[in-house]
Design an enzyme around this catalytic site. Structure first.
Site, PDB file in Angstrom:
ATOM      1  N   CYS A 151      -6.328   0.467 -17.469  1.00 34.63           N
ATOM      2  CA  CYS A 151      -5.677   0.464 -16.142  1.00 34.63           C
ATOM      3  C   CYS A 151      -4.641   1.577 -16.064  1.00 34.63           C
ATOM      4  CB  CYS A 151      -5.049  -0.892 -15.855  1.00 34.63           C
ATOM      5  SG  CYS A 151      -3.899  -1.436 -17.114  1.00 34.63           S
TER       6      CYS A 151
ATOM      7  N   CYS B 158       0.846  -1.201   0.000  1.00 34.93           N
ATOM      8  CA  CYS B 158       0.000   0.000   0.000  1.00 34.93           C
ATOM      9  C   CYS B 158       0.880   1.249   0.000  1.00 34.93           C
ATOM     10  CB  CYS B 158      -0.863   0.028   1.251  1.00 34.93           C
ATOM     11  SG  CYS B 158      -2.051  -1.299   1.301  1.00 34.93           S
TER      12      CYS B 158
END
Ligand code: SAH
Length: 457
Positions: A414, A86
């Site tokens: 994407c 993350c």
């Protein structure tokens, strides 16, 4: 000769972070000179130390947060700032979504040259942006003789030891604990990347979120695992366990999986669903990692395709056929094209187990297969869907699309930058951008998926 830059290495300055880069790094300016700062957030005022200074921009280290950003939050995960996974957990989720939406709109304007005239739908985020990944690959290593299992630190292969991760399936925690105790109790040797010695390399876990079925695959640098019954014994009592296997990877490589699977217990595959479509997943199959948001994204693609039942549809860059099989229920015929042969085998198998007979799949580069089928076999298109990798579509493919003149083009992307570039191409050749919908498939990372609708003018 070194060029003169506004800042020199190790000099410190105070800057305000105005923007964020693709990997979550803060971007600010010092006397007009752009600095990238890891772990600094948009809205922060920070003291930084210059580390690497290029002519037009530099990289700096965060030394002190002088005034924190109003969007700064305490990350849920204790290792969030070190872990390479993350990059945005310390940014308020609503602000993550706003920034992703803005990035998409900016790329369409700046790179697509489109300033309006289309509907920009609000980004679709997750109700609960945690525990969303159905696939985890935990590296296994040894530090000073002590076993470590967890995740790589950002930009390195040093393992941060942990049993859990708050963006992955909750089930992983019990599984990692079980494997850890097995490795310790049986004194199993651990792989060392530098010497290429030792046995256990990675733990791969996949969970079917709809079915609850679990797969565990231990990646080893060898042909067999001693005391494997003891591993099976520990794992099989975990609720949902369906498949336990070994993956043989004896190569000196960063690629996690080898080609060979040795089943240890249970089934060779697990099953899962995206919407009504069923998928059979082996340790080696590709499968979307956030099935809930994949469903949202592909349902939007289906909505934009606006099928009445009599259309010929192409799904280019179709992977394992997820979008094709979604579309097949509403179209006359769907053709999927994908460059990886194994993915096409999976697509055909997925069509078969769902009883879908109006989807046909071709192996090859979309930019070669589409013109060939159009010119030689006169297969046309009412709707074309594309879902290319980050580099976007080949120009020659866009040329064929323009030539085939489908009524609608649905572009799933994407990477907003290549989406912008390709939209510029199509909108200057007879297509009009109608709708743009961003979907957050990867909360707490910089990635954003977008689906857009183009109509023939
Ligand atoms: N829609 C797919 C995923 C698409 S990801 C799914 O849901 O499964 C992009 C895919 O494009 C990958 O599977 C990649 O292998 C494939 N690909 C890359 N270059 C290609 C090309 N030139 N022609 C066809 N497929 C390509």
């Amino acid at each position: 000769m070194k060029e003169d830059t506004v800042l020199k290495k190790n000099e410190e300055c105070i800057i305000h972070i105005e923007d964020m880069g693709n990997d979550g790094e803060g971007i600010g300016k010092y006397q007009g000179y752009t600095l990238f700062v890891k772990n600094a957030l948009v809205g922060d005022t920070v003291r930084v130390r210059a580390m690497k200074c290029k002519k037009n921009y530099g990289y700096a280290r965060l030394m002190e947060i002088i005034t924190p950003s109003p969007y700064r939050v305490e990350p849920r995960c204790r290792i969030a700032l070190q872990c390479g996974g993350c990059t945005l957990q310390h940014l308020d989720y609503e602000e993550q979504l706003r920034r992703k939406q803005k990035k998409v709109a900016d790329c369409i304007e700046r790179l697509g040259g489109i300033t309006g005239g289309y509907e920009l739908c609000s980004i679709i985020g997750m109700q609960n942006p945690y525990y969303y990944r159905n696939k985890a690959q935990f590296p296994v290593g040894s530090k000073n003789g002590k076993l470590s299992i967890g995740f790589y630190a950002g930009g390195s292969h040093s393992i941060i030891d942990t049993d859990n991760c708050c963006i992955q399936a909750k089930e992983n925690e019990d599984i990692v604990r079980a494997v850890r105790s097995f490795l310790e109790e049986e004194n199993i040797s651990i792989y060392n990347e530098e010497t290429h010695e030792g046995l256990v390399r990675h733990i791969l876990i996949r969970v079917g979120f709809v079915t609850g079925e679990i797969m565990v695959c231990l990646v080893i640098n060898g042909n067999d695992l001693s005391d494997k019954e003891k591993l099976v014994e520990k794992l099989k009592s975990i609720k949902g366990m369906k498949s336990i296997s070994l993956n043989i990877n004896k190569e000196k490589t960063n690629v996690i999986l080898g080609n060979k699977i040795r089943p240890l217990w249970g089934e060779p595959c697990i099953t899962d669903y995206i919407g009504a479509v069923k998928f059979r997943i082996s340790p080696l199959s590709f499968y979307q990692v956030n099935p809930a948001q994949t469903r949202v994204l592909y349902e939007k693609a289906l909505e934009f395709a606006c099928l009445q039942g009599d259309e010929t549809v192409w799904d280019l860059y179709c992977g394992i056929g997820t979008i094709s099989l979604f579309l097949a229920a509403k179209a006359k015929k769907v053709y999927g094209v994908e460059i990886i042969p194994q993915a096409i085998e999976d697509a055909r198998e997925n069509a078969r187990i769902n009883g879908i007979e109006n989807a046909e799949f071709f192996v090859g580069a979309a930019e070669e297969v589409l013109p060939e089928k159009y010119r030689q076999e006169k297969i046309d298109a009412d709707v074309i869907v594309v879902d290319p990798p980050r580099k976007g579509c080949a120009e020659s493919l866009l040329d064929t699309i323009v030539l085939m003149a489908p009524k609608r083009v649905v572009y799933v992307s994407c990477d907003p930058a290549t989406l912008g570039r390709d939209l510029k191409y199509l909108t200057s050749r007879g297509y009009e951008l109608k709708k743009v919908q961003a979907v957050d498939q990867f909360p707490h990372t910089g990635h954003v998926e977008t689906v857009v609708l183009l109509k023939q003018m």
